[in-house]
Design a protein around this motif. Structure first.
Motif, PDB file in Angstrom:
ATOM      1  N   LYS A   1     -17.802  12.779   3.938  1.00  0.00           N
ATOM      2  CA  LYS A   1     -17.766  14.112   3.352  1.00  0.00           C
ATOM      3  C   LYS A   1     -16.837  15.044   4.112  1.00  0.00           C
ATOM      4  O   LYS A   1     -16.404  16.064   3.577  1.00  0.00           O
ATOM      5  N   GLN A   2     -16.541  14.695   5.369  1.00  0.00           N
ATOM      6  CA  GLN A   2     -15.729  15.567   6.195  1.00  0.00           C
ATOM      7  C   GLN A   2     -14.263  15.571   5.769  1.00  0.00           C
ATOM      8  O   GLN A   2     -13.558  16.542   5.959  1.00  0.00           O
ATOM      9  N   TYR A   3     -13.800  14.472   5.211  1.00  0.00           N
ATOM     10  CA  TYR A   3     -12.412  14.398   4.788  1.00  0.00           C
ATOM     11  C   TYR A   3     -12.217  13.280   3.769  1.00  0.00           C
ATOM     12  O   TYR A   3     -13.150  12.564   3.421  1.00  0.00           O
ATOM     13  N   GLU A   4     -11.007  13.134   3.298  1.00  0.00           N
ATOM     14  CA  GLU A   4     -10.693  12.265   2.163  1.00  0.00           C
ATOM     15  C   GLU A   4     -10.890  10.783   2.479  1.00  0.00           C
ATOM     16  O   GLU A   4     -10.521  10.305   3.560  1.00  0.00           O
ATOM     17  N   LYS A   5     -11.439  10.048   1.516  1.00  0.00           N
ATOM     18  CA  LYS A   5     -11.575   8.601   1.631  1.00  0.00           C
ATOM     19  C   LYS A   5     -10.600   7.943   0.662  1.00  0.00           C
ATOM     20  O   LYS A   5     -10.512   8.318  -0.506  1.00  0.00           O
ATOM     21  N   ILE A   6      -9.857   6.934   1.149  1.00  0.00           N
ATOM     22  CA  ILE A   6      -8.881   6.221   0.323  1.00  0.00           C
ATOM     23  C   ILE A   6      -9.226   4.744   0.335  1.00  0.00           C
ATOM     24  O   ILE A   6      -9.293   4.115   1.399  1.00  0.00           O
ATOM     25  N   ASN A   7      -9.454   4.178  -0.845  1.00  0.00           N
ATOM     26  CA  ASN A   7      -9.823   2.774  -0.964  1.00  0.00           C
ATOM     27  C   ASN A   7      -8.581   1.908  -1.165  1.00  0.00           C
ATOM     28  O   ASN A   7      -7.713   2.223  -1.970  1.00  0.00           O
ATOM     29  N   ILE A   8      -8.508   0.802  -0.413  1.00  0.00           N
ATOM     30  CA  ILE A   8      -7.388  -0.130  -0.500  1.00  0.00           C
ATOM     31  C   ILE A   8      -7.854  -1.397  -1.210  1.00  0.00           C
ATOM     32  O   ILE A   8      -8.791  -2.057  -0.766  1.00  0.00           O
ATOM     33  N   GLY A   9      -7.211  -1.737  -2.323  1.00  0.00           N
ATOM     34  CA  GLY A   9      -7.589  -2.918  -3.089  1.00  0.00           C
ATOM     35  C   GLY A   9      -6.780  -4.135  -2.679  1.00  0.00           C
ATOM     36  O   GLY A   9      -5.823  -4.045  -1.902  1.00  0.00           O
ATOM     37  N   PRO A  10      -7.144  -5.316  -3.177  1.00  0.00           N
ATOM     38  CA  PRO A  10      -6.397  -6.546  -2.872  1.00  0.00           C
ATOM     39  C   PRO A  10      -4.921  -6.411  -3.236  1.00  0.00           C
ATOM     40  O   PRO A  10      -4.575  -5.954  -4.320  1.00  0.00           O
ATOM     41  N   GLY A  11      -4.054  -6.797  -2.305  1.00  0.00           N
ATOM     42  CA  GLY A  11      -2.621  -6.721  -2.537  1.00  0.00           C
ATOM     43  C   GLY A  11      -2.016  -5.354  -2.288  1.00  0.00           C
ATOM     44  O   GLY A  11      -0.810  -5.173  -2.476  1.00  0.00           O
ATOM     45  N   GLU A  12      -2.812  -4.388  -1.861  1.00  0.00           N
ATOM     46  CA  GLU A  12      -2.319  -3.026  -1.662  1.00  0.00           C
ATOM     47  C   GLU A  12      -2.149  -2.702  -0.180  1.00  0.00           C
ATOM     48  O   GLU A  12      -2.634  -3.416   0.698  1.00  0.00           O
ATOM     49  N   PHE A  13      -1.455  -1.603   0.092  1.00  0.00           N
ATOM     50  CA  PHE A  13      -1.351  -1.078   1.450  1.00  0.00           C
ATOM     51  C   PHE A  13      -1.246   0.432   1.373  1.00  0.00           C
ATOM     52  O   PHE A  13      -0.919   0.995   0.321  1.00  0.00           O
ATOM     53  N   TYR A  14      -1.522   1.090   2.507  1.00  0.00           N
ATOM     54  CA  TYR A  14      -1.441   2.554   2.518  1.00  0.00           C
ATOM     55  C   TYR A  14      -1.185   3.009   3.952  1.00  0.00           C
ATOM     56  O   TYR A  14      -1.792   2.498   4.888  1.00  0.00           O
ATOM     57  N   ALA A  15      -0.283   3.953   4.128  1.00  0.00           N
ATOM     58  CA  ALA A  15      -0.003   4.545   5.431  1.00  0.00           C
ATOM     59  C   ALA A  15      -0.025   6.053   5.283  1.00  0.00           C
ATOM     60  O   ALA A  15       0.341   6.597   4.233  1.00  0.00           O
ATOM     61  N   THR A  16      -0.444   6.754   6.339  1.00  0.00           N
ATOM     62  CA  THR A  16      -0.548   8.199   6.253  1.00  0.00           C
ATOM     63  C   THR A  16      -0.521   8.829   7.640  1.00  0.00           C
ATOM     64  O   THR A  16      -0.860   8.183   8.638  1.00  0.00           O
ATOM     65  N   ASP A  17      -0.132  10.096   7.671  1.00  0.00           N
ATOM     66  CA  ASP A  17      -0.225  10.883   8.892  1.00  0.00           C
ATOM     67  C   ASP A  17      -1.302  11.962   8.757  1.00  0.00           C
ATOM     68  O   ASP A  17      -1.396  12.866   9.577  1.00  0.00           O
ATOM     69  N   ARG A  18      -2.124  11.838   7.713  1.00  0.00           N
ATOM     70  CA  ARG A  18      -3.198  12.801   7.476  1.00  0.00           C
ATOM     71  C   ARG A  18      -4.519  12.284   8.039  1.00  0.00           C
ATOM     72  O   ARG A  18      -4.676  11.095   8.313  1.00  0.00           O
ATOM     73  N   VAL A  19      -5.485  13.175   8.182  1.00  0.00           N
ATOM     74  CA  VAL A  19      -6.814  12.795   8.665  1.00  0.00           C
ATOM     75  C   VAL A  19      -7.629  12.317   7.473  1.00  0.00           C
ATOM     76  O   VAL A  19      -8.155  13.115   6.692  1.00  0.00           O
ATOM     77  N   VAL A  20      -7.701  11.004   7.314  1.00  0.00           N
ATOM     78  CA  VAL A  20      -8.409  10.395   6.186  1.00  0.00           C
ATOM     79  C   VAL A  20      -9.232   9.210   6.684  1.00  0.00           C
ATOM     80  O   VAL A  20      -9.132   8.808   7.840  1.00  0.00           O
ATOM     81  N   MET A  21     -10.027   8.669   5.788  1.00  0.00           N
ATOM     82  CA  MET A  21     -10.758   7.435   6.031  1.00  0.00           C
ATOM     83  C   MET A  21     -10.208   6.372   5.083  1.00  0.00           C
ATOM     84  O   MET A  21     -10.257   6.529   3.865  1.00  0.00           O
ATOM     85  N   LEU A  22      -9.636   5.288   5.627  1.00  0.00           N
ATOM     86  CA  LEU A  22      -9.175   4.173   4.803  1.00  0.00           C
ATOM     87  C   LEU A  22     -10.279   3.130   4.754  1.00  0.00           C
ATOM     88  O   LEU A  22     -10.861   2.788   5.792  1.00  0.00           O
ATOM     89  N   THR A  23     -10.561   2.602   3.568  1.00  0.00           N
ATOM     90  CA  THR A  23     -11.651   1.647   3.443  1.00  0.00           C
ATOM     91  C   THR A  23     -11.287   0.528   2.477  1.00  0.00           C
ATOM     92  O   THR A  23     -10.473   0.719   1.566  1.00  0.00           O
ATOM     93  N   THR A  24     -11.872  -0.638   2.691  1.00  0.00           N
ATOM     94  CA  THR A  24     -11.667  -1.756   1.779  1.00  0.00           C
ATOM     95  C   THR A  24     -12.809  -2.745   1.905  1.00  0.00           C
ATOM     96  O   THR A  24     -13.542  -2.749   2.902  1.00  0.00           O
ATOM     97  N   LEU A  25     -12.957  -3.586   0.879  1.00  0.00           N
ATOM     98  CA  LEU A  25     -13.966  -4.650   0.852  1.00  0.00           C
ATOM     99  C   LEU A  25     -13.262  -5.984   1.041  1.00  0.00           C
ATOM    100  O   LEU A  25     -12.344  -6.313   0.295  1.00  0.00           O
ATOM    101  N   LEU A  26     -13.682  -6.751   2.040  1.00  0.00           N
ATOM    102  CA  LEU A  26     -13.025  -8.007   2.391  1.00  0.00           C
ATOM    103  C   LEU A  26     -13.971  -9.187   2.286  1.00  0.00           C
ATOM    104  O   LEU A  26     -15.145  -9.099   2.632  1.00  0.00           O
ATOM    105  N   GLY A  27     -13.409 -10.306   1.806  1.00  0.00           N
ATOM    106  CA  GLY A  27     -14.097 -11.587   1.864  1.00  0.00           C
ATOM    107  C   GLY A  27     -13.216 -12.537   2.644  1.00  0.00           C
ATOM    108  O   GLY A  27     -13.151 -12.507   3.867  1.00  0.00           O
TER     109      GLY A  27
END
Length: 211
Positions: free
Chosen positions: A20-46
């Motif tokens: 809740k404190q800041y933005e959450k960004i979900n990364i899906g299979p085959g994707e990538f994401y880079a940032t200089d902002r204060v965020v939470m990157l998340t993904t589900l892995l098997g």
């Protein structure tokens, strides 16, 4: 790397409060994401692997989510020089180049790696691997980071569980929640992704120059 130790309910409450404190960004299979902002990157892995990269000096982070098909590969062949390895190199190259575009210094980049669980079985109709796909992904990321001299600060790789990971831009910590009850849904998700990877690698066998 931090693995949640409380009950599932307590961990969910903690994660919700943190997100809740800041933005959450979900990364899906085959994707990538880079940032200089204060965020939470998340993904589900098997069976897939995510590299969580960060430049602590310039405070730039990035995450990818990839799988190698392992077609025509054997254990004694370095994955960085195989056809499927090029797919992994390409995924890493895209992420690192995007981080550098945002101002990251390649010499300062550090890594944390997650995933590679044994949740996706070999299937003759898919033909993903001569051995466990998770093992292929783990071996690749370890070899890649070693070859390109990117320090692997911490990791949680292998095993029989899936994982949800949360990469926190504030302190570069990665929180790990193990998944066991929904393993079938992860299997179906990655089975489809594996088929896509195989077809992609059939069509494109282009040499990749890094940086």
């Amino acid at each position: 790397c931090k693995e949640d130790k409380g009950s599932p309910e307590q961990n969910d409450i903690m994660q919700i409060q943190r997100m809740k404190q800041y933005e959450k960004i979900n990364i899906g299979p085959g994707e990538f994401y880079a940032t200089d902002r204060v965020v939470m990157l998340t993904t589900l892995l098997g069976s897939c692997v995510s590299a969580c990269l960060y430049d602590p000096y310039n405070r730039i982070i990035g995450m990818n989510h990839f799988m190698l098909s392992g077609r025509h590969n054997h254990r004694d062949v370095p994955f960085c020089v195989t056809d499927s390895g090029r797919y992994g190199v390409h995924s890493m190259e895209l992420l690192i180049n995007e981080m550098m575009r945002l101002g990251a210094d390649r010499s300062r980049i550090k890594a944390k790696a997650f995933g590679g669980g044994s949740v996706l079985k070999s299937d003759n109709s898919v033909k993903c691997s001569y051995f466990a796909i998770g093992d292929i992904n783990i071996q690749f990321i370890v070899e890649f980071l070693l070859f390109y001299k990117i320090p692997l600060v911490s990791s949680d790789l292998g095993g029989l569980s899936g994982r949800v990971i949360y990469f926190d831009a504030r302190d570069f910590s990665v929180h790990v929640r193990k998944i066991t009850k929904t393993i079938e849904s992860i299997y179906k998700r990655e089975e489809q992704y594996c088929k896509t990877v195989v077809e992609t690698q059939k069509r494109a066998k282009t040499d990749v120059d890094l940086w």
